[in-house]
Write an enzyme that holds these catalytic residues in place. Structure first.
Site, PDB file in Angstrom:
ATOM      1  N   LYS A 208       0.854  -1.183   0.000  1.00 11.27           N
ATOM      2  CA  LYS A 208       0.000   0.000   0.000  1.00 11.27           C
ATOM      3  C   LYS A 208       0.889   1.232   0.000  1.00 11.27           C
ATOM      4  O   LYS A 208       1.504   1.576   1.011  1.00 11.27           O
ATOM      5  CB  LYS A 208      -0.906   0.054   1.235  1.00 11.27           C
ATOM      6  N   GLU A 211      -1.308   7.325  -0.278  1.00 13.26           N
ATOM      7  CA  GLU A 211      -2.353   7.811  -1.182  1.00 13.26           C
ATOM      8  C   GLU A 211      -1.964   9.140  -1.835  1.00 13.26           C
ATOM      9  O   GLU A 211      -2.534   9.528  -2.852  1.00 13.26           O
ATOM     10  CB  GLU A 211      -3.680   7.963  -0.440  1.00 13.26           C
ATOM     11  N   GLY A 261       6.766   5.295   8.202  1.00 16.63           N
ATOM     12  CA  GLY A 261       5.909   6.471   8.291  1.00 16.63           C
ATOM     13  C   GLY A 261       6.050   7.137   9.640  1.00 16.63           C
ATOM     14  O   GLY A 261       7.083   7.033  10.312  1.00 16.63           O
ATOM     15  N   GLU A 283       9.744   1.648  10.728  1.00 16.42           N
ATOM     16  CA  GLU A 283      10.709   2.755  10.634  1.00 16.42           C
ATOM     17  C   GLU A 283       9.918   4.041  10.746  1.00 16.42           C
ATOM     18  O   GLU A 283       9.133   4.377   9.871  1.00 16.42           O
ATOM     19  CB  GLU A 283      11.466   2.680   9.300  1.00 16.42           C
ATOM     20  N   CYS A 322      13.209  11.584   6.624  1.00 12.68           N
ATOM     21  CA  CYS A 322      13.193  11.231   8.043  1.00 12.68           C
ATOM     22  C   CYS A 322      14.582  11.280   8.662  1.00 12.68           C
ATOM     23  O   CYS A 322      14.716  11.424   9.875  1.00 12.68           O
ATOM     24  CB  CYS A 322      12.554   9.868   8.253  1.00 12.68           C
ATOM     25  N   GLU A 419       9.243  16.024  14.906  1.00 11.80           N
ATOM     26  CA  GLU A 419       9.630  15.939  13.508  1.00 11.80           C
ATOM     27  C   GLU A 419       8.746  16.878  12.684  1.00 11.80           C
ATOM     28  O   GLU A 419       7.531  16.729  12.658  1.00 11.80           O
ATOM     29  CB  GLU A 419       9.466  14.494  13.025  1.00 11.80           C
TER      30      GLU A 419
END
Length: 525
Positions: A208, A211, A261, A283, A322, A419
């Protein structure tokens, strides 16, 4: 997530030739023709509900493509196809050298289509064309690495049982059906870090993509089919995290979930997976320190390099990395000189559409991501940070935000703790090595960090004490597919890349064979 961005970071002289907007749009539409972007059992399909989603061009907010918006019915069909392909199909029993050959064929196809797929990644994610092409190169490297890792494997690890009549061996088998959930910032690269080892180990999968940026994952599935992957081994469902990602994480026929994510979504994945006690690899990002000692700036060349690398660490792909070095921690004695020059160069960064000539930094991926960035900057200024560069939207369309340098920051600020995932660099200072290490480790994350010094002993000491999964010395951002990638603390669980990245997709089995069976006579009867 780590990325070898050295090529993009160093390529300051950009080529004049760019694909036209018409050619780019035609390529996107070819890939998502008829809005059939769900791939199950070797066939492209629309969503069972008929729902669709618009994919927006972050450079101007226009509609780039329309894709299928999958739901739980589509997930169930994809998992069923993957389950059948694993339980009944040949892939898990295909010799390792043949699996490796397919990965090499896929790498060859990616190399053949480098320009078109790099262009698609640039359009979809907003990054520069050079970065998009560099991502394709990194994907090729990942497929070739895992192909090489499994190609020459033997039948297992022999265990000495201390008895000549016993043959004991530990073998590795595929986990089974893998759910692969990837982020929006490096959609193609992150897909490869999961797909390549999953296939190398003999698994089947359902992926997946985000989106927001699904297009290059769709293109990659086309190439896997062209390379000869059997039907049902690779499956794709486009759609939102809820319901698609949620259903994949909880599905009883999924054996492993690999997710890259944000922390909030990652904890949801972990909870959902716990119900069926499936393997989980996460992660979840980082808040990464870039520590600069004064001795690294003792020469003009050293100073220039450290400033240049601090810009690359923070602003590649508009900070949507990231492993971005978003926390600059600089020795107090060189602070003012360093930040003044850093801010001057940050103001000169050329922002714009990634396919336009001369552009060095593209837009943020969405309006929501820009608003998040603006919120963090506003909070930092209210808490006493000093704006040295950027801090605003440029005029015009698209989700752009100027590279921003915030000085005089401290650990209690939200912008230092959380973040941001935008082009925002915070600056903190230190006076001693001990203080530098304490600041670098003062985060709930632990993904990556850098240390700049001309003192080799200090470099090793500081790197050894930094609680981060990757530490760069006098560099920032490069990674090697043969070296593990992942983090400490809330940066996640497990590793990608390297031998450990392959091990995530395997189960170990001990096979103990008695070559001379005889009665034990434990029971007298």
């Amino acid at each position: 997530m780590g990325h070898d961005l050295r090529g993009a970071g160093q390529a300051r002289s950009l080529p004049a030739h760019r694909g036209s907007a018409a050619v780019a749009q035609a390529e996107v539409q070819r890939v998502v023709s008829e809005r059939k972007t769900i791939y199950t059992a070797g066939a492209w399909r629309s969503a069972a509900s008929g729902a669709t989603r618009e994919v927006l061009d972050p450079a101007d907010g226009s509609v780039l493509a329309v894709v299928a918006e999958g739901g739980t019915t589509d997930v169930d069909a994809a998992v069923s196809a993957a389950r059948d392909a694993f339980d009944l199909g040949p892939w898990r029993t295909v010799p390792a050298r043949e699996r490796a050959a397919l990965l090499h064929r896929t790498a060859d196809l990616l190399r053949r289509d480098r320009d078109r797929i790099g262009l698609m990644e640039s359009l979809d994610a907003g990054k520069t064309l050079e970065e998009g092409r560099a991502d394709v190169d990194c994907v090729v490297d990942a497929f070739r690495y895992f192909a090489g890792l499994v190609a020459g494997e033997d039948a297992g690890r022999v265990v000495d049982a201390g008895d000549p009549d016993v043959h004991s061996v530990v073998v590795h088998e595929p986990v089974g059906v893998c759910a692969l959930i990837t982020p929006w910032n490096y959609p193609l690269l992150q897909a490869s870090w999961k797909i390549a080892p999953a296939l190398a180990a003999g698994n089947t999968f359902v992926i997946k993509p985000s989106e927001i940026t699904p297009l290059t994952t769709v293109a990659l599935m086309e190439l896997l089919a062209e390379a000869g992957l059997p039907d049902g081994v690779a499956n794709l469902v486009t759609g939102a995290g809820d319901p698609v990602g949620a259903r994949l994480s909880a599905h009883p026929d999924v054996d492993l979930v690999s997710f890259t994510g944000g922390l909030v979504s990652g904890t949801k994945v972990m909870r959902a997976a716990a119900e069926s006690v499936k393997k989980v690899a996460l992660e979840l990002g980082g808040k990464n320190p870039n520590v600069v000692f004064a001795d690294a700036c003792a020469t003009d060349e050293g100073f220039d390099t450290a400033v240049d690398q601090a810009l690359n660490a923070a602003f590649i792909h508009s900070g949507q990395v990231c492993s971005a070095g978003s926390r600059l921690i600089v020795e107090e004695s060189v602070h003012e000189r360093f930040v003044t020059e850093l801010a001057r160069r940050a103001e000169r960064i050329r922002i714009g559409r990634g396919t336009d000539p001369g552009v060095e930094c593209g837009p943020l991926v969405s309006a929501a991501q820009r608003e998040r960035t603006e919120s963090h900057v506003a909070a930092a200024l209210a808490e006493g940070a000093v704006l040295r560069a950027g801090g605003e939207r440029p005029d015009g369309p698209g989700y752009f935000y100027r590279p921003t340098v915030l000085d005089r920051c401290h650990r209690r600020m939200r912008v230092v703790r959380e973040e941001v995932f935008g082009p925002v660099l915070t600056v903190e200072t230190f006076r001693s090595e001990e203080e530098a290490v304490a600041l670098a480790n003062d985060t709930e994350y632990g993904l990556a960090g850098g240390v700049w010094t001309s003192d080799a002993g200090r470099a090793r000491r500081v790197a050894g004490r930094m609680r981060h999964g990757t530490v760069w010395i006098n560099d920032f951002h490069p990674y090697l597919p043969q070296a593990e990638w992942g983090g400490f603390g809330k940066s996640g669980i497990g590793r990608e890349l390297g031998p450990s990245g392959l091990a995530e997709y395997r189960e170990s089995k001990h096979v103990y064979q008695n070559l001379a069976p005889r009665p034990v006579r434990w029971f007298a009867g």
